[in-house]
Design an enzyme around this catalytic site. Structure first.
Site, PDB file in Angstrom:
ATOM      1  N   LYS A 186       2.337 -13.936   1.171  1.00 38.93           N
ATOM      2  CA  LYS A 186       3.468 -14.053   0.056  1.00 38.93           C
ATOM      3  C   LYS A 186       4.661 -14.831   0.844  1.00 38.93           C
ATOM      4  CE  LYS A 186       1.187 -11.230  -2.459  1.00 38.93           C
ATOM      5  NZ  LYS A 186       1.093  -9.854  -2.675  1.00 38.93           N
TER       6      LYS A 186
HETATM    7  C1  LIG Z   1       0.344  -8.480  -3.203  1.00 40.54           C
HETATM    8  C2  LIG Z   1       0.718  -7.967  -4.240  1.00 40.54           C
HETATM    9  C3  LIG Z   1       0.899  -6.404  -4.259  1.00 40.54           C
HETATM   10  C4  LIG Z   1       0.578  -5.447  -3.196  1.00 40.54           C
HETATM   11  O1  LIG Z   1       1.268  -5.976  -2.015  1.00 40.54           O
HETATM   12  P1  LIG Z   1       1.152  -5.373  -0.502  1.00 40.54           P
HETATM   13  O2  LIG Z   1       2.209  -5.667   0.198  1.00 40.54           O
HETATM   14  O3  LIG Z   1      -0.307  -6.017  -0.223  1.00 40.54           O
HETATM   15  O4  LIG Z   1       0.680  -4.058  -0.793  1.00 40.54           O
HETATM   16  C5  LIG Z   1       1.104  -5.845  -5.575  1.00 40.54           C
HETATM   17  N1  LIG Z   1       1.571  -6.499  -6.637  1.00 40.54           N
HETATM   18  C6  LIG Z   1       1.244  -7.891  -6.765  1.00 40.54           C
HETATM   19  C7  LIG Z   1       1.530  -8.509  -7.838  1.00 40.54           C
HETATM   20  C8  LIG Z   1       0.834  -8.559  -5.543  1.00 40.54           C
HETATM   21  O5  LIG Z   1       0.765  -9.760  -5.674  1.00 40.54           O
END
Ligand SMILES: *Cc1c(COP(=O)(O)O)cnc(C)c1O
Length: 388
Positions: A186
């Site tokens: 991210k």
């Molecule tokens: C990455 C992601 C999540 C989950 O995030 P984590 O921190 O890995 O639990 C939830 N929703 C979306 C749209 C994502 O891209």
């Protein structure tokens, strides 16, 4: 030039120093770094309360609970997301359904939501729009519908740290709670990590309690008279979803570079727009007033203009050492969700998108030469298909 992933973290010397300082401090967890990260994040997103947790999946789960979602409840989200956007409803014992996407923004379709609300026999308690790829969902329209139909808005801004609508940061308004992810792919990372933000002090208090077993140590909240300084009370059923100080130190250091990292992503997105413009591909939409976080850059194969399949482009990129990917195969067509009654044809726009989409590399340290390589492989594959 080595394998080029679709995304990867950007860690610099300041990040390493921040983590080292946290590691050698008195606290590995529950020290000063978590509140410092929360305050910095809240200030950057112009929102009074930010609650750091272990990951965005946990943030979605706790947010649903804080909003009162439970057995007998109903959550709606989009099929074009990571499965966590839907799973959080089931964690609470609620039912989950989906709303189709807008093919241009790839976010929740306001028209589809409105039509579903008008015809639904049961209204949702919580609606989870996703800021797909970092492009803010149309929360002004959703807020108007929420006020008319009485649902809460839980914005899944996992892709959208630092994005804004007409200059106002994602998470600062319109949603009841917004959730961000700091997974390594991210735009800001803590390794694993998540954040829930809200303007509502009561919701923030519930989120803080739920992240730590449902326990409060605030004397102002005690039910009983405190028999001594050691006293705490468990007032609800919570979990251990606490972020460590080591992670928070990394997150705060990353936030200090968010503007620079975002500028790099914007520059690369503009460069892809320019370099790919002549090819028979659909490129991400630019919506006036919306500033994307550019978590990912997703192209779509336009079958009307080229005989090449998405599979052929994916295979060609992978063969060239380029980590193309798909975000996302529609959630409702995953085996788990099909077994719950969903079927092909239920959400045609998300399905059409899911059959054509391809994520190509975009991250702050991607070089122009690497980007040129991605473009060359796409152009050559398309040219070969057209010649055949
Ligand atoms: C990455 C992601 C999540 C989950 O995030 P984590 O921190 O890995 O639990 C939830 N929703 C979306 C749209 C994502 O891209």
């Amino acid at each position: 030039m080595g394998f080029i992933p679709y995304s990867t973290q950007d860690i610099d010397d300041a990040d390493v120093a921040a983590v080292t300082a946290a590691l050698t401090s008195a606290f590995l967890t529950q020290g000063p770094a978590v509140p410092a990260f929360e305050e910095t994040f809240a200030a950057r997103h112009a929102v009074p309360h930010a609650v750091a947790v272990t990951n965005a999946t946990a943030a979605l789960h706790l947010a649903c609970l804080a909003l009162g979602l439970g057995p007998g409840g109903l959550l709606w989200t989009v099929p074009n997301s990571f499965v966590a956007s839907a799973n959080c409803g089931l964690y609470c014992g609620a039912e989950v359904d989906f709303v189709d996407i807008d093919p241009v923004t790839r976010n929740m379709s306001v028209e589809a939501l409105e039509a579903k609300l008008e015809s639904a026999s049961r209204l949702p308690d919580v609606v989870v729009p996703v800021d797909f790829a970092g492009l803010p969902a149309d929360l002004a329209a959703l807020r108007a519908l929420a006020d008319r139909h009485g649902f809460r808005i839980l914005e899944d801004a996992s892709h959208a740290t630092g994005a804004d609508r007409h200059g106002r940061p994602v998470g600062s308004e319109l949603a009841d709670i917004a959730v961000f992810s700091f997974h390594a792919v991210k735009v800001v990372t803590t390794g694993e990590g998540g954040m829930a933000v809200t303007r509502d002090a009561g919701l923030a208090r519930r989120l803080r309690a739920l992240r730590s077993h449902g326990i409060t140590r605030d004397p102002a909240e005690f039910v009983a008279e405190a028999p001594g300084g050691w006293h705490y009370e468990q007032q609800a059923l919570g979990w251990n979803c606490r972020m460590t100080d080591v992670q928070a130190a990394l997150g705060r250091s990353q936030l200090a570079r968010l503007d620079a990292m975002q500028a790099a992503r914007e520059r690369q997105a503009a460069r892809y727009d320019r370099l790919l413009a002549g090819l028979p591909l659909l490129l991400p939409a630019r919506i006036p007033g919306l500033r994307s976080a550019w978590h990912i850059y997703v192209i779509e194969v336009d079958e009307a203009r080229t005989p090449v399949s998405r599979r052929a482009l994916y295979d060609a990129l992978r063969a060239a050492g380029i980590g193309a990917n798909l975000h996302y195969a529609p959630i409702h067509l995953q085996p788990f969700w099909r077994a719950r009654g969903f079927a092909p044809g239920d959400f045609p726009a998300a399905e059409r998108y899911g059959a054509r989409a391809l994520t190509i590399p975009l991250f702050p340290k991607l070089t122009d030469a690497q980007q040129d390589r991605v473009v060359d492989v796409l152009a050559e594959t398309l040219a070969r298909a057209e010649a055949a």
